[in-house]
Design a protein around this motif. Structure first.
Motif: not given
Length: 286
Positions: A210-237
């Motif tokens: 879906a555009v935008p994606c509506t699926h909750c990628f729980a593990r991906v969000d966990t990695v974002f937090e652990e690896r301290e990925v900046p908020s403005d880069k998360r969607e592109s990642y």
């Protein structure tokens, strides 16, 4: 009436399937069902035309678990695929397996040639112990052709983050496919709930694309937090390392399992739900 007919399994299925299928079909259309993949692959092209010459209509119902498993193989994240292949090859070494258990406290896993979605089990094991990956694979001293590939994939913070995001995204979707494979295998009455299982995956695929994606990628969000990925880069990642990599997997499911030349089979499964007392009860018809 739905009948499944298969020639008795034998090493010479390609040569004797035609004669056996004809006699078996005329005497007892549901007498034998073979689980031997190679025999079935050889028998079906011979059996199907003979049954089509008989009264009524038939549908070639293919193995859903095989189709779902094949969809999973279409995940197109090169780093994740290389990582799982290399780490599985290393896991064949007894010294490496023992060291993994010492470091993580859990047994090692590897990808086998026959079981559904062994790569999901293996990927989950690596993801669960992601904090130990660099330490373990960098210190591994056993002689193994694939050993040097893993530190390369884990080289540097950005490369490791990219790999873990892709691994997390693959698991968030592939685990649903894997559970469906196991739910639909076997010879019991899976036909009555097969449509609900497939429709659940269909809904998952729709939410991912879906555009935008509506699926909750729980593990991906966990990695974002652990690896301290900046908020403005998360969607592109997520777009580059997850969504784009999952597109071939989802498209294969839509074309080769839920739709395309499988659409008639899916419709058949949908109709078969009326023979399931649990489904009828939930309809609340008075």
């Amino acid at each position: 009436v739905v009948a499944f007919v298969a020639d008795d399994a034998s090493s010479n299925a390609s040569s004797n399937a035609s004669s056996n299928a004809s006699s078996n079909a005329s005497s007892n259309a549901s007498s034998n069902a073979s689980s031997n993949v190679s025999s079935n692959a050889a028998a079906v092209p011979l059996l199907f035309p003979k049954l089509q010459m008989r009264p009524g209509s038939i549908v070639h119902v293919r193995c859903l678990s095989h189709g779902l498993n094949n969809s999973g193989k279409k995940c197109n994240n090169e780093d994740v695929n290389k990582f799982l292949e290399a780490t599985s090859a290393i896991a064949s070494n007894s010294v490496a397996r023992a060291l993994w258990k010492t470091v993580t406290g859990h047994p090692e896993t590897r990808i086998g040639p026959t079981r559904w979605y062994d790569n999901v089990v293996h990927a989950q094991n690596k993801f669960d112990h992601r904090a130990h990956l660099t330490e373990y694979y960098s210190s591994l001293t056993v002689s193994e052709a694939h050993r040097d590939k893993v530190p390369e994939l884990l080289g540097g913070k950005r490369r490791t983050t990219k790999l873990l995001v892709g691994l997390a995204g693959f698991l968030d979707v592939a685990e649903v496919f894997a559970k469906a494979c196991y739910a639909l295998e076997g010879d019991y009455g899976t036909s009555f709930f097969a449509f609900d299982v497939l429709d659940n995956i269909r809904a998952l695929c729709d939410s991912v694309t879906a555009v935008p994606c509506t699926h909750c990628f729980a593990r991906v969000d966990t990695v974002f937090e652990e690896r301290e990925v900046p908020s403005d880069k998360r969607e592109s990642y997520k777009k580059r390392y997850v969504l784009e990599c999952l597109e071939p997997m989802i498209q294969h499911f839509r074309d080769r399992v839920f739709g395309g030349d499988r659409a008639t089979t899916v419709q058949l499964y949908c109709v078969l739900r009326v023979f399931d007392p649990n489904y009828v009860r939930h309809l609340n018809i008075h």
